[in-house]
Design a protein around this motif. Sequence first.
Motif: not given
Length: 566
Positions: A512-513, A519-521, A526-527, A556-557
């Motif tokens: 989960d972590q 997702n944060e990376a 994409m910002k 893939n994740l």
Amino acid sequence: MDNKSFNLVTNPWIKVIENQSNHERTVSLVELFRNSQSYRQLAGEMRSQDLAVLRLLLAILTTVYTRFDANGKLYPWLEMGTKGLTVDQEMYDDDGQHDLLATWKSLYQTGHFSEVVTQYLEKYQERFNFFGGQPFYQVTTEDYDALVPESKRVAAGKGQVSVKQINRRVSESAHTPAIFASKSGKAKDELQLDELVRWVIAYQNFTGVTDKTKVVTAEKFSNPAGWLYRINPVFVKGASLFETLMLNLVLINTRKSDAEYVFQKPVWEYATVHDYVERRKKQILPDNLAELYTAWSRVLHIEWHDNGQPTIFSAGIPMFAADSALIEPMTTWRRDKKTNEYRPAIKSLQTLGIAMWRNFGQYVKVKQADDIHEPGLVIWLRKLKKAHLIARNAPLILNSVALISDGNATSQSPAAELIDDMQLQADVLFDPETADYWPTRIEGVIEQTQAVGKDYYHFVSDIGTIRNLEIRPFASAMSAKFYDRLNEPFKEWLAGLTGKDDRDAKINLWKDQLKEITNEAVADVMKSPSPRDIKGISGEKGPLNIFIAKNRLMHNLRKHLDLEKG
């Protein structure tokens, strides 16, 4: 300078941090061994320097406590005669290992070292004088001249190594200025005496190969790098300096349960420098840790001038091979595919960014059938745990301190210092081998995590393609940042494991972590997308924009983390 004296036994030269005050102190060998429980750690100029000093301290302790028990009594299987110590091997076979472990247990429970260490140091005190007839870790003018070619003798002024080169925070040779050094100008060659002592010890362990002078030998040899330069150092860090010394104090052979008693012989116990150099010329691998921990890479001679400044002469001596040197407990190993022998798995600039946990299987045998050699220290810790000398829930911190060379075969100058650690509880590191054997499960988690790391690398490669960037440098830099995000959370997850855990539940917490970190990376990459990011390009496999690249990564994740299976 003939009457000058600086004795490592009684003069302060070792930097430590006090437990209670957090202040730095400089102490002598006697002070350190009497009060090691009051110090948190060594605190020299570099962590690699601290490691070299740690091994010197361990050489003293190993020598003392393989001869005398915690009460200072000679072991019953040893006898002191006119020619020195002798061993009753049969008696040692029956009781030796039990007695040595009993000594370790008594010291560990008492919480401090016994007075026999001071008595040993007092006996050999003259050998720890930095000046005098047989100066510590050096040789006299007469000995140096007798060992090197006539053209290289002290009077010729050749074969010098500067203070700024021995100081590994500078490491400046006569031909290549160290531009980003911690000192500048003449200050590079200025050191207080206690710091010079520390650097001489470190230099013997982390020597490059720029110097050309060698001792005279029948056969030619290349000047060797220092021994610690040739391994991937790993040691155990305790809550205090006493605990660090104890956990790394290997008193019995970790590779053989039926090994013969081996007499410890640190370099200062050789009758003369010539005796030591003659043995080194034979390139014989030491059979005892005290000799290994105090191995020289250079014969050093220091000429002292009236202004108190030193001129240092250095001559290389042959070094034993690292192949199958399994007596060394402080390294990981790899099997050489050509020779089929085990060699230390050394760090390089190419592997600088790879954290310890990613090579977990090099530090602990994941499967009993695996063809790996664990570090001797890990085997030692397992033996302590099996004998109930350390608690099941004891936190064991494996530390790695590596001084990494520039990779140049003609210099091997220090280029980087790598410091890392990995903490696990004893009952996790040495979990009984079952279907839920923690090391196997941990290795599986690491494999999944690195699979996600590869997925992320492919994702940022796609982003680099879309943005018309140089793909490899961009993807490598972004991948390194991704692992930087992972390192501390994964180390915290490892440290939080216990032998009583529900393995699947703990592993799912990490998954989960990991998903959240990924997702944060992705969100950071994409910002603020550009029109080109959104419109995309025509790729070899069809249209490609940042959303398609993200969807591939998420697919893939889910696959690599088995997220569909819950």
